[in-house]
Design a protein around this motif. Structure first.
Motif, PDB file in Angstrom:
ATOM      1  N   VAL A   1       0.812  -1.215   0.000  1.00 54.81           N
ATOM      2  CA  VAL A   1       0.000   0.000   0.000  1.00 54.81           C
ATOM      3  C   VAL A   1       0.847   1.266   0.000  1.00 54.81           C
ATOM      4  O   VAL A   1       0.510   2.251  -0.663  1.00 54.81           O
ATOM      5  N   MET A   2       1.945   1.276   0.728  1.00 55.04           N
ATOM      6  CA  MET A   2       2.691   2.518   0.945  1.00 55.04           C
ATOM      7  C   MET A   2       3.823   2.751  -0.047  1.00 55.04           C
ATOM      8  O   MET A   2       4.552   3.719   0.090  1.00 55.04           O
ATOM      9  N   ARG A   3       4.003   1.894  -1.023  1.00 50.67           N
ATOM     10  CA  ARG A   3       5.129   2.056  -1.935  1.00 50.67           C
ATOM     11  C   ARG A   3       5.046   3.363  -2.721  1.00 50.67           C
ATOM     12  O   ARG A   3       5.998   4.143  -2.750  1.00 50.67           O
ATOM     13  N   VAL A   4       3.924   3.629  -3.360  1.00 48.07           N
ATOM     14  CA  VAL A   4       3.784   4.835  -4.184  1.00 48.07           C
ATOM     15  C   VAL A   4       3.658   6.101  -3.323  1.00 48.07           C
ATOM     16  O   VAL A   4       4.333   7.100  -3.614  1.00 48.07           O
ATOM     17  N   PRO A   5       2.836   6.123  -2.263  1.00 50.79           N
ATOM     18  CA  PRO A   5       2.770   7.344  -1.449  1.00 50.79           C
ATOM     19  C   PRO A   5       4.097   7.712  -0.787  1.00 50.79           C
ATOM     20  O   PRO A   5       4.367   8.891  -0.562  1.00 50.79           O
ATOM     21  N   LEU A   6       4.931   6.726  -0.495  1.00 47.25           N
ATOM     22  CA  LEU A   6       6.217   7.023   0.132  1.00 47.25           C
ATOM     23  C   LEU A   6       7.129   7.825  -0.787  1.00 47.25           C
ATOM     24  O   LEU A   6       7.942   8.612  -0.315  1.00 47.25           O
ATOM     25  N   ILE A   7       6.990   7.632  -2.083  1.00 50.05           N
ATOM     26  CA  ILE A   7       7.804   8.410  -3.026  1.00 50.05           C
ATOM     27  C   ILE A   7       7.480   9.896  -2.871  1.00 50.05           C
ATOM     28  O   ILE A   7       8.379  10.737  -2.776  1.00 50.05           O
ATOM     29  N   GLY A   8       6.203  10.225  -2.829  1.00 48.60           N
ATOM     30  CA  GLY A   8       5.805  11.623  -2.656  1.00 48.60           C
ATOM     31  C   GLY A   8       6.169  12.182  -1.292  1.00 48.60           C
ATOM     32  O   GLY A   8       6.668  13.312  -1.182  1.00 48.60           O
ATOM     33  N   VAL A   9       5.948  11.410  -0.245  1.00 56.91           N
ATOM     34  CA  VAL A   9       6.257  11.872   1.115  1.00 56.91           C
ATOM     35  C   VAL A   9       7.763  12.080   1.275  1.00 56.91           C
ATOM     36  O   VAL A   9       8.197  13.077   1.863  1.00 56.91           O
ATOM     37  N   ASN A  10       8.557  11.162   0.745  1.00 52.68           N
ATOM     38  CA  ASN A  10      10.009  11.319   0.820  1.00 52.68           C
ATOM     39  C   ASN A  10      10.475  12.534   0.032  1.00 52.68           C
ATOM     40  O   ASN A  10      11.378  13.250   0.472  1.00 52.68           O
ATOM     41  N   SER A  11       9.864  12.767  -1.127  1.00 52.13           N
ATOM     42  CA  SER A  11      10.234  13.946  -1.922  1.00 52.13           C
ATOM     43  C   SER A  11       9.913  15.238  -1.176  1.00 52.13           C
ATOM     44  O   SER A  11      10.715  16.188  -1.181  1.00 52.13           O
ATOM     45  N   ILE A  12       8.760  15.278  -0.533  1.00 51.51           N
ATOM     46  CA  ILE A  12       8.382  16.477   0.243  1.00 51.51           C
ATOM     47  C   ILE A  12       9.353  16.691   1.399  1.00 51.51           C
ATOM     48  O   ILE A  12       9.781  17.818   1.658  1.00 51.51           O
TER      49      ILE A  12
END
Length: 82
Positions: free
Chosen positions: A62-73
């Motif tokens: 579940v968290m693979r794709v959202p983690l990309i955005g959160v890490n970028s932020i």
């Protein structure tokens, strides 16, 4: 480093990242937490090991794709505000 809300959020993100990068064949199966180790019978209560394996598998899915955005932020915030 001060104990702030941002540092707590950053620590939580680091923990989720650590769970998300666990590889099932390379790491989890070596310690006995692979896919085939957690098979239980019908009606049996799942043990803590099975529940942890399900949690790890769910976080990885579940968290693979959202983690990309959160890490970028988080990276952008660290670059802007130090």
């Amino acid at each position: 480093m001060a104990f702030t809300l941002y540092s707590l959020i950053q620590a939580a993100i680091l923990c989720v990242n650590a769970v998300a990068v666990l590889h099932e064949e390379r790491f989890l199966s070596k310690i006995g937490w692979g896919v085939d180790q957690g098979v239980g019978g019908f009606g049996d209560e799942p043990g803590i090991k099975t529940q942890m394996m399900n949690l790890i598998r769910s976080v990885r899915t579940v968290m693979r794709v959202p983690l990309i955005g959160v890490n970028s932020i988080c990276i952008v915030l660290l670059l802007l505000f130090g």
